[in-house]
Each structure stands twice: as C-alpha cells, then as structure tokens.
Scaffold this motif. Structure first.
Motif, PDB file in Angstrom:
ATOM      1  N   TYR A   1      38.581  44.453  45.713  1.00 51.47           N
ATOM      2  CA  TYR A   1      38.846  44.454  44.277  1.00 51.47           C
ATOM      3  C   TYR A   1      39.018  45.885  43.776  1.00 51.47           C
ATOM      4  O   TYR A   1      38.482  46.835  44.352  1.00 51.47           O
ATOM      5  N   TYR A   2      39.719  46.015  42.675  1.00 47.92           N
ATOM      6  CA  TYR A   2      39.758  47.278  41.963  1.00 47.92           C
ATOM      7  C   TYR A   2      39.829  46.983  40.466  1.00 47.92           C
ATOM      8  O   TYR A   2      40.129  45.858  40.053  1.00 47.92           O
ATOM      9  N   VAL A   3      39.525  47.982  39.664  1.00 52.52           N
ATOM     10  CA  VAL A   3      39.535  47.837  38.211  1.00 52.52           C
ATOM     11  C   VAL A   3      40.626  48.721  37.627  1.00 52.52           C
ATOM     12  O   VAL A   3      40.789  49.872  38.040  1.00 52.52           O
ATOM     13  N   LYS A   4      41.348  48.186  36.673  1.00 53.96           N
ATOM     14  CA  LYS A   4      42.386  48.968  36.001  1.00 53.96           C
ATOM     15  C   LYS A   4      42.340  48.692  34.505  1.00 53.96           C
ATOM     16  O   LYS A   4      41.777  47.689  34.058  1.00 53.96           O
ATOM     17  N   GLU A   5      42.935  49.603  33.740  1.00 53.89           N
ATOM     18  CA  GLU A   5      43.111  49.337  32.315  1.00 53.89           C
ATOM     19  C   GLU A   5      44.115  48.201  32.161  1.00 53.89           C
ATOM     20  O   GLU A   5      45.070  48.085  32.934  1.00 53.89           O
TER      21      GLU A   5
ATOM     22  N   PHE B   1      39.457  46.660  30.244  1.00 50.50           N
ATOM     23  CA  PHE B   1      39.594  46.768  31.693  1.00 50.50           C
ATOM     24  C   PHE B   1      39.685  45.392  32.335  1.00 50.50           C
ATOM     25  O   PHE B   1      39.183  44.403  31.808  1.00 50.50           O
ATOM     26  N   GLN B   2      40.316  45.363  33.474  1.00 50.98           N
ATOM     27  CA  GLN B   2      40.551  44.107  34.184  1.00 50.98           C
ATOM     28  C   GLN B   2      40.205  44.274  35.655  1.00 50.98           C
ATOM     29  O   GLN B   2      40.618  45.246  36.304  1.00 50.98           O
ATOM     30  N   LEU B   3      39.440  43.320  36.182  1.00 53.75           N
ATOM     31  CA  LEU B   3      39.121  43.303  37.607  1.00 53.75           C
ATOM     32  C   LEU B   3      40.238  42.578  38.344  1.00 53.75           C
ATOM     33  O   LEU B   3      40.591  41.450  37.996  1.00 53.75           O
ATOM     34  N   VAL B   4      40.806  43.223  39.353  1.00 59.92           N
ATOM     35  CA  VAL B   4      41.935  42.665  40.085  1.00 59.92           C
ATOM     36  C   VAL B   4      41.580  42.546  41.564  1.00 59.92           C
ATOM     37  O   VAL B   4      41.062  43.500  42.156  1.00 59.92           O
TER      38      VAL B   4
ATOM     39  N   SER C   1      50.410  50.367  37.088  1.00 62.81           N
ATOM     40  CA  SER C   1      50.387  51.059  38.376  1.00 62.81           C
ATOM     41  C   SER C   1      49.898  50.125  39.483  1.00 62.81           C
ATOM     42  O   SER C   1      49.100  49.210  39.235  1.00 62.81           O
ATOM     43  N   ILE C   2      50.386  50.365  40.699  1.00 61.44           N
ATOM     44  CA  ILE C   2      50.032  49.535  41.843  1.00 61.44           C
ATOM     45  C   ILE C   2      49.328  50.397  42.893  1.00 61.44           C
ATOM     46  O   ILE C   2      49.803  51.495  43.208  1.00 61.44           O
ATOM     47  N   PRO C   3      48.216  49.928  43.452  1.00 62.33           N
ATOM     48  CA  PRO C   3      47.535  50.698  44.503  1.00 62.33           C
ATOM     49  C   PRO C   3      48.406  50.808  45.753  1.00 62.33           C
ATOM     50  O   PRO C   3      49.289  49.987  45.993  1.00 62.33           O
TER      51      PRO C   3
END
Length: 404
Positions: free
Chosen positions: A308-312, A277-280, A317-319
């Motif tokens: 911030y959001y977390v994604k694999e 996972f990556q914090l963006v 994908s873009i919020p």
C-alpha cells in the motif's frame, strides 16, 4: 462595467462547476499540543506532524504500552493475584486488595476505560514480577517498534522527569496495539462491570473516558476504534486514538497539551487525514509485478505481500519500482522462492520495499541446457575455465542432492 461583471460571473461559474470533483488539500489544522502527528496505520507514513520527535511526559497514554505487552504476553482468562504494591499506588484506582484474584480481562478494562493505576501495576507485576523489570520490557518493545525518543519508567504514566515519549512514538505504539482485535473490543466498550471476587463482595463498574466513542458526546467520532487520555499536573494533557473510514485507518497522537483541547483537535486531525489523503493498494499478494527476461530465461516475479501507499486525493502521480540487480541465470530456485526485491518510489521518494517470488522453478537441468553455457564455451575462450568450474559445481550439487 457590464462586460466586467459578466466576466466575473463567468469565472465564478467555471470555478464552481467542477468543485465537487476536486480534492483540494486543506490547510492543516492548528492544535495546542506541543507534539502531534497523524499516522497512516497501513504504511506508517506521517500525514501531519508538529514537532513529531519532541519527547514529553505522556501521563496515562503510557498505558497503551502496558496494554500492548499485556495482550502480547498473557491470555485474557489468566488469573492474576494482586500483590501488596498495586493497591497503594497514587492516582486513579479501581480499589484492588492485596491477595485479590482477578482476570487479565477485568484488569484491562480497568486499565483502558477508567485509567486505573492499580490495574496497570497489577498487570506489570503479573507479567514481569516487578515494576522495574516491566519498564525494561516496555523500552525494549518501544525500540522494536521504532520509537526512538521514548523512555518508560513505570506502567502507569505517573510523572517522572525521565519518563517521556513523543507523538510519533506514541502513534507507533498505538499502531501495534490497534492490530490486536481484543484491544478495539475493550476500548470501544462504554462501561464494564467487574464481578465480585474473593476480596470484594460488590461488583465494580468502570466507564470509558474516551469521548470519541461515546455516541451521546459532542465529540463522538464515527469510526473511532479506541483511544487513551492522559493527564498529570506536571505532564499536562495527552491523547492518542485510532479511527477507520472507507478501509483506511489513521492514528492521531497529541502530547503535552496545556489547553485540554485534545478531543476537538483530534477530530480536526482525523478529518484532515481522511479528507485529503487516500490509501491505495499498489499490489496484492500473488500479483505478477514484472517479468525477469535475460539470456532466454523468463521468470514471472510475484508480490510476496500486499503493498500500500498513501497519496493526496488529487495527486495523479504513479509509483515506479526499481529491481535489485540480480542475475538469475545461474541460480537454482523453486516456484515461490524469494528471488528479488523491488524498491518502490513515489514522486522520487522511497516508500518501501517488496519481496518478489519466482513464478517458476529453475533447476540444474535448465541451467545446463541454457544457451548461456554454450555461449560461454564457444564464443569466449577465456571463460572456458570458469565454465568448467561452474559445470563441476553443478555436478557436485546434483550428486550431493541425491546421495545425502
């Protein structure tokens, strides 16, 4: 046969050629604790869970709530006079004496490094006057943090069938505690010597029981910023810890582990979280998120805080965001005022909200000069009374502004 072998070799070459660029999601590790989570500290998002809301007796991991309330309600240099009850507590003890004077700092080291129950009770009495009153304070704070499956009876974690928490709740408490710089300083100290006091002529040294911060331990984990173990015969083993790597902070919580594998299990869970996972950061405070354009009114909408959001790691994908339906044409506001709110969605899931500030001011003069007033009066005779009332309200507001 030769063609078949060639095809297989070619397929293997293709599959392996780009493997270093692919972040394939690993299979989540298996852990022995009955309740377990990995929580992203920045967002509060769960990256892994196993019965996250099942509550069990947490033993001495309770002490992270005792530490949180201590750091929120005292100064480290405050003097604590030990009452008659803490020296008589069961379990692990520093060896306090009734009437002994000690600083909050010294008691916190005993609490967090050696898990001393007398230090926990001394801090509870210092803050609230009694153990029962402190337990009330613990539960109020837990609810404010969103810990819905928690009920604390004492500051130590000594077994009581009504003293329970879940892995999710424990991670939420650690999330709040880890934001306090003094906590990590104490929790990563390998040993601490408490100087002589009015009741003890000899110094007392406490040692850190958290193996994830001990460099000589096989369980040392680079980036670990603190943790707390817990055990009683009835409660079994529990553990909670926090670690930071590449700017991302994760929290692991394990409750009710009968096999005492919480150290290796925590390492597996931390690795799973950091590897997959990556914090963006989607927006920084002050960024222009979007612009409101309506009725010839243009208002830059600015992020009121970081988001911030977390994604694999392999997810492209873009919020997207959805603004609250607000008509700013008739509203008075200054640059920097909150004028709207954006709900952020990621892959169809609501991941949070962001307050939006106006980048410009909008006053009475601008409203009166706007085309929308002219259109109301000229193009629609039925809106004339409403327009008159609106103009009257603006006039009253202006007069009150300058007179009162």
């Amino acid at each position: 046969m030769k063609k078949t072998i060639t095809f297989i070799l070619l397929l293997l070459l293709i599959c392996s050629g780009n493997s270093y660029n692919v972040y394939a999601k690993e299979t989540p590790p298996s852990v022995s604790a009955d309740s377990a989570v990995v929580l992203d500290a920045a967002t509060g998002q769960l990256l892994y869970s196993k019965n996250p809301d099942s509550a069990y007796p947490p033993a001495s991991t309770t002490k992270i709530m005792t530490a949180l309330l201590t750091l929120e309600n005292t100064n480290l240099n405050d003097k604590v006079v030990i009452g008659k009850n803490p020296p008589a507590v069961e379990g692990t003890r520093l060896g306090l004496y009734p009437g002994e004077e000690m600083t909050v700092r010294d008691l916190l080291y005993g609490l967090l490094l050696a898990s001393d129950n007398d230090c926990a009770e001394a801090l509870a009495e210092h803050i609230s006057g009694s153990m029962d009153k402190f337990a009330v304070k613990m539960n109020i704070r837990a609810k404010k943090l969103g810990a819905e499956n928690t009920n604390f009876i004492n500051p130590t974690g000594l077994f009581n069938e009504n003293h329970k928490t879940s892995a999710r709740d424990l991670s939420l408490i650690m999330r709040a505690l880890s934001k306090i710089p003094e906590y990590s300083k104490i929790a990563t100290t390998l040993s601490y010597t408490i100087p002589p006091t009015n009741k003890s002529t000899q110094p007392r040294t406490v040692w850190n029981e958290n193996k994830l911060v001990q460099k000589q331990s096989m369980y040392y984990y680079s980036g670990c910023e603190g943790g707390k173990t817990g055990y009683t015969i009835q409660s079994l083993h529990s553990y909670v810890a926090t670690a930071t790597r590449n700017g991302e902070t994760l929290i692991v919580a394990l409750v009710h582990d009968k096999n005492k594998t919480f150290f290796p299990d925590s390492i597996s869970l931390f690795n799973f979280g950091f590897n997959n996972f990556q914090l963006v950061k989607l927006y920084s405070k002050g960024d222009v998120v979007t612009t409101y354009n309506k009725n010839k009114l243009s208002v830059p909408l600015i992020a009121a805080s970081d988001f911030y959001y977390v994604k694999e790691k392999d997810d492209k994908s873009i919020p997207n965001l959805k603004l609250k339906n607000e008509n700013l044409s008739f509203k008075l506001f200054k640059a920097g005022d909150v004028v709207n709110k954006a709900t952020i969605y990621f892959k169809g899931t609501n991941i949070g909200a962001l307050n939006l500030l106006s980048g410009v001011s909008h006053d009475e003069k601008q409203i009166l000069n706007s085309d929308i007033i002219e259109n109301m009066v000229i193009k629609n005779k039925y809106i004339i009374p409403a327009a008159i009332l609106f103009l009257a309200a603006i006039a009253v507001f202006t007069i009150k502004k300058y007179i009162f």
